[in-house]
Design an enzyme around this catalytic site. Structure first.
Site, PDB file in Angstrom:
ATOM      1  N   THR A 171      -7.966   8.931   9.876  1.00  0.00           N
ATOM      2  CA  THR A 171      -7.681   7.754   9.042  1.00  0.00           C
ATOM      3  C   THR A 171      -7.552   6.484   9.882  1.00  0.00           C
ATOM      4  O   THR A 171      -6.946   5.510   9.448  1.00  0.00           O
ATOM      5  CB  THR A 171      -6.397   7.963   8.238  1.00  0.00           C
ATOM      6  OG1 THR A 171      -5.317   8.259   9.141  1.00  0.00           O
ATOM      7  CG2 THR A 171      -6.543   9.104   7.241  1.00  0.00           C
ATOM      8  N   LYS A 204       0.822  -1.210   0.000  1.00  0.00           N
ATOM      9  CA  LYS A 204       0.000   0.000   0.000  1.00  0.00           C
ATOM     10  C   LYS A 204       0.856   1.260   0.000  1.00  0.00           C
ATOM     11  O   LYS A 204       1.930   1.297   0.589  1.00  0.00           O
ATOM     12  CB  LYS A 204      -0.926  -0.017   1.217  1.00  0.00           C
ATOM     13  CG  LYS A 204      -1.922  -1.176   1.198  1.00  0.00           C
ATOM     14  CD  LYS A 204      -2.765  -1.244   2.450  1.00  0.00           C
ATOM     15  CE  LYS A 204      -1.937  -1.646   3.656  1.00  0.00           C
ATOM     16  NZ  LYS A 204      -2.780  -1.907   4.849  1.00  0.00           N
ATOM     17  N   GLY A 213      -8.103   3.015  11.186  1.00  0.00           N
ATOM     18  CA  GLY A 213      -8.754   1.831  10.660  1.00  0.00           C
ATOM     19  C   GLY A 213      -8.641   1.631   9.166  1.00  0.00           C
ATOM     20  O   GLY A 213      -9.305   0.755   8.610  1.00  0.00           O
ATOM     21  N   THR A 214      -7.787   2.396   8.495  1.00  0.00           N
ATOM     22  CA  THR A 214      -7.700   2.268   7.040  1.00  0.00           C
ATOM     23  C   THR A 214      -7.207   0.890   6.611  1.00  0.00           C
ATOM     24  O   THR A 214      -7.739   0.298   5.668  1.00  0.00           O
ATOM     25  CB  THR A 214      -6.781   3.345   6.436  1.00  0.00           C
ATOM     26  OG1 THR A 214      -5.525   3.333   7.131  1.00  0.00           O
ATOM     27  CG2 THR A 214      -7.399   4.723   6.557  1.00  0.00           C
TER      28      THR A 214
END
Length: 267
Positions: A207, A175, A209-210
């Site tokens: 952000t 990511k 818990g992305t």
């Protein structure tokens, strides 16, 4: 009517932004029946974690057995696993029940770069769970830990993706949320081709818990029978909407918005 079913094996976030709470919200929004096997219970909010209470190996194993033997599972994802013994139980259950596809979110390093697993546990995750993964979803820091070197260029990330597959995983997506690029670019490799998935970078502190949400969207999409490429595409769209419409809840880092994908789909 066939109902797609997804199981999350992860920790509980009392604040509701990450962990199994984020996973179940994501499953629901993507039209998948969600089930859970808790590995730990955390006391946390948007500002801090005040307690982590790990469940026993027996409790984790029995939760998985109970779900699989009655309801059935079309896809599985893992999140926070704090101990080597629980990693080993999960690996045993994956093999016993032939659980697949399996999405491994290697929760090792936080967004800030803080270590969430000690060195022995990191090594155990690489040896016990990565070889079973249909898809592994490290952030940049985690990918660097897995391959034990810095990944500052695109070529270095491509080489790292190949190395992660050499460890046994079937596919990997590194990511791009932790890079300094203007866009968040994720690198996907399935052993044959590389693909990149790009989205605008939204500058928001909310952000939390992305990573959980992204991997849950992948698992949900795979449970519905989507191809690996399509699942990654769906998950990228889901998390981008969740970040762009993030929630200013609490006094610290708020969560992403799990209903944004459906509510703001025309944005």
């Amino acid at each position: 009517m066939t109902i797609p079913r997804a199981l999350t094996i992860a920790g509980s976030d009392s604040g509701g932004g990450a962990g199994i709470q984020a996973d179940l919200k994501t499953f629901q929004e993507l039209g998948v029946f969600g089930m859970s096997a808790l590995t730990a219970i955390t006391a946390q909010n948007t500002q801090t974690v005040t307690g982590i209470y790990e469940l026993s190996e027996e409790a984790v194993g029995r939760q998985i057995d109970a779900v699989v033997e009655d309801i059935g599972v079309d896809a599985v994802k893992t999140g926070m696993i704090a101990s080597i013994s629980i990693m080993e139980v999960i690996a045993d259950k994956v093999r016993q029940h032939r659980l697949s596809p399996l999405v491994i979110d290697p929760v090792m390093i936080s967004k800030s770069g803080a270590a969430l697993l000690d060195q022995p546990a990191r090594q155990a995750l690489k040896q016990t769970l990565l070889p079973l993964a249909t898809l592994v979803t490290p952030n940049l820091h985690e990918a660097e830990v897995i391959v034990n070197r810095s990944l500052s260029t695109s070529q270095e990330r491509m080489d790292a993706a190949k190395q992660i597959l050499d460890m046994g995983a079937s596919a990997v997506i590194i990511k791009g949320g932790h890079t300094e690029d203007e866009e968040a670019v994720d690198l996907f490799y399935d052993g044959e081709e590389f693909h990149t998935f790009s989205a605008p970078r939204y500058h928001t502190p909310h952000t939390h818990g992305t990573g959980c949400t992204f991997s849950a969207a992948l698992a949900a999409s795979l449970a519905k029978g989507e191809s690996m490429y399509k699942a990654v595409e769906t998950a990228k769209q889901f998390i981008t909407k969740a970040i762009s419409h993030s929630l200013n809840i609490g006094k610290g880092h708020g969560p992403t918005n799990h209903w944004a994908y459906n509510r703001y789909s025309k944005d």
